[in-house]
Write an enzyme that holds these catalytic residues in place. Structure first.
Site, PDB file in Angstrom:
ATOM      1  N   SER B  11      48.382  35.452  47.618  1.00 40.47           N
ATOM      2  CA  SER B  11      46.990  36.094  47.550  1.00 40.47           C
ATOM      3  C   SER B  11      46.922  37.172  48.293  1.00 40.47           C
ATOM      4  CB  SER B  11      46.264  35.323  47.551  1.00 40.47           C
ATOM      5  OG  SER B  11      44.612  35.423  47.577  1.00 40.47           O
ATOM      6  N   HIS B  38      45.843  36.740  43.394  1.00 38.98           N
ATOM      7  CA  HIS B  38      44.021  37.304  43.222  1.00 38.98           C
ATOM      8  C   HIS B  38      44.102  39.028  43.244  1.00 38.98           C
ATOM      9  CE1 HIS B  38      44.161  32.919  45.034  1.00 38.98           C
ATOM     10  NE2 HIS B  38      44.689  32.576  43.461  1.00 38.98           N
ATOM     11  N   ASP B 131      45.358  27.861  46.320  1.00 37.83           N
ATOM     12  CA  ASP B 131      45.321  28.489  45.167  1.00 37.83           C
ATOM     13  C   ASP B 131      46.687  28.096  45.299  1.00 37.83           C
ATOM     14  OD1 ASP B 131      45.266  28.172  42.166  1.00 37.83           O
ATOM     15  OD2 ASP B 131      45.497  30.656  42.441  1.00 37.83           O
TER      16      ASP B 131
END
Lengths: 279, 191
Positions: B11, B38, B131
């Site tokens: 991310s 992401h 995540d």
């Protein structure tokens, strides 16, 4: 360690569940992407606090209400007005000039979900002066979303994003012209419904929709396995008139499809295809 | 142990971290690499171009239904989840966000664990959320290998920290050590 056997058991259970749904209710998910189905089933399992997929199978057979919930899980209803603005922009540029030469235009929006993209197309056709001689057929297998689509009422907080999309989709007016804000809702302009017929249609089990000039089916095929994709694109091919347009989602393609040679790519990036003449 | 695929989740700070790891893999790397980074839903293909320029392996955006092949790095497209089917073909989905993200690392990792079982390596890199923890746990449960970037070497340490907390990971190593380890793990084929 999670044993291979546990995984295999899960796969058997999923297969049996899907088979039970087909036998009991006639909805056929056997050709759906298995990884996708597993996610949806596991999600419902967690939400409902059910112990196992086998237990879920019993519920599906004996409890219609539970089945309806699961059915809702299986259709993905993430959508927005003018989703992928570049698609609409390209459609205006490449497809509209051809449609302008037709006396009457039939559009089939397959898998229309809650209708946002149907009304987007209605707005586009209106702005291009084609709406009055168009007929849009918007279909989905999920009656609940179809009902929402018919209403044409969307949450007001989505309007900001829709306006952004509209502007980037080559919109010719002000997006505010197309809705009335009321409390928490945006109610779409009634004339946008005038040329739309919403109908229950299942791509997996139902038949051809005749002599279409345009078929729009975006982000539906990604949930099907290759075999079912072949079948459904075959259905679209049969439903389209010669030279008719097939519009898929921006990450979908006919690359691995049996019918790839029956279509010409028109706008490669936006996955707009045209049915070849005489095949 | 024969590994057949690698999945990577990243991310915040992931652009640079992915470049460091992926650019150190040889052209004929022996397994496919699947990546979730992401991104803003409206971003373009910049990440793929950026990594392509830096890497010897082929980097491309994942297409639905294509088979995951060695020598390729597949990047999840912005605003789509990336999944792997049992036949090792790639699938995309527009279902709701998971952990506020689409693509979500968990979605890729969980489906890849089902598809590859014990022949999968999962890697969590830098990121400012959690995540991927659930997905990495699933990879371990299915007998796969879990690698996490050392939080001290990560631009954002929340994601690696969350993964280390959730999973009994096999390796916690600094960014520069990841590619050499992958090369070693995948070279062991046939021995």
């Amino acid at each position: 360690m999670r044993h291979i056997e546990a995984l295999q058991n899960e796969d058997i259970e999923i297969q049996l569940l899907i088979e039970a749904i087909f036998l009991k209710y006639g909805y056929d998910f056997r050709g759906y992407s298995r990884a996708h189905m597993k996610r949806r089933i596991m999600r419902r399992l967690t939400i409902s606090g059910i112990d196992s997929i086998s237990e879920m199978q019993r519920l599906v057979i004996y409890d219609r209400e539970f089945f309806e919930k699961l059915l809702g899980d299986f259709s993905i209803n993430v959508t927005e007005m003018f989703r992928d603005p570049s698609f609409y922009k390209a459609f205006r540029k490449e497809v509209v000039p051809v449609l302008q030469t037709y006396p009457f235009i039939k559009v089939w929006h397959a898998g229309c979900s809650t209708g946002e993209e149907v009304y987007s197309m209605a707005i586009l056709l209106k702005e291009e002066g084609l709406y009055e001689r168009s007929q849009i057929y918007a279909t989905d297998f999920n009656e609940e979303v179809l009902q929402k689509a018919k209403e044409g009422i969307y949450p007001i907080e989505a309007i900001k994003e829709y306006t952004y999309n509209y502007q980037h989709a080559g919109g010719k007016a002000a997006f505010a012209d197309y809705y009335v804000a009321k409390y928490d809702s945006a109610i779409l302009e009634p004339s946008l419904k005038k040329k739309v017929i919403f109908a229950d249609h299942n791509l997996v089990t139902d038949g051809v929709f005749g002599e279409m000039n345009v078929v729009i089916c975006r982000n539906v095929l990604i949930y099907f396995d290759k075999e079912l994709q072949n079948k459904v694109v075959g259905l679209f091919h049969e439903s389209l008139c010669n030279g008719g347009f097939l519009c898929l989602g921006s990450k979908e393609s006919l690359r691995f499809n049996k019918y790839v040679d029956n279509f010409d790519p028109v706008i490669e990036n936006e996955k707009v295809y045209r049915k070849k003449f005489g095949c | 142990m024969k590994y057949e695929a690698i999945v990577i989740g990243a991310s915040t700070g992931g652009m640079n971290a992915l470049k460091v790891v992926l650019s150190a893999l040889p052209k004929k790397f022996s397994v496919p690499v699947l990546v979730v980074q992401h991104l803003s839903p409206r971003s373009d293909s910049y990440l793929v171009e950026y990594l392509s320029k830096a890497c010897k392996v082929m980097v491309k955006e994942a297409d639905e239904k294509e088979k995951a092949l060695p020598g390729y790095v597949y990047i999840a497209p912005p605003n789509y989840h990336l999944l792997v089917e049992k036949d090792r073909c790639l699938a995309l989905s527009t279902e709701e966000r998971v952990n506020y993200a689409r693509p979500s690392v968990d979605v890729l990792f969980e489906s890849a664990a089902d598809a590859y079982g014990r022949s999968l390596i999962g890697i969590i890199l830098t990121g400012a959320n959690y995540d991927g923890s659930k997905g990495l746990r699933r990879i371990k449960q299915c007998g796969g290998l879990a690698i996490v970037q050392d939080p001290c070497s990560a631009e954002a340490d929340a994601m690696p920290k969350a993964a280390i907390q959730a999973v009994n990971v096999d390796y916690v190593i600094t960014l520069d050590k990841i590619a050499p380890l992958l090369n070693k793990l995948t070279e062991e084929i046939g021995e």
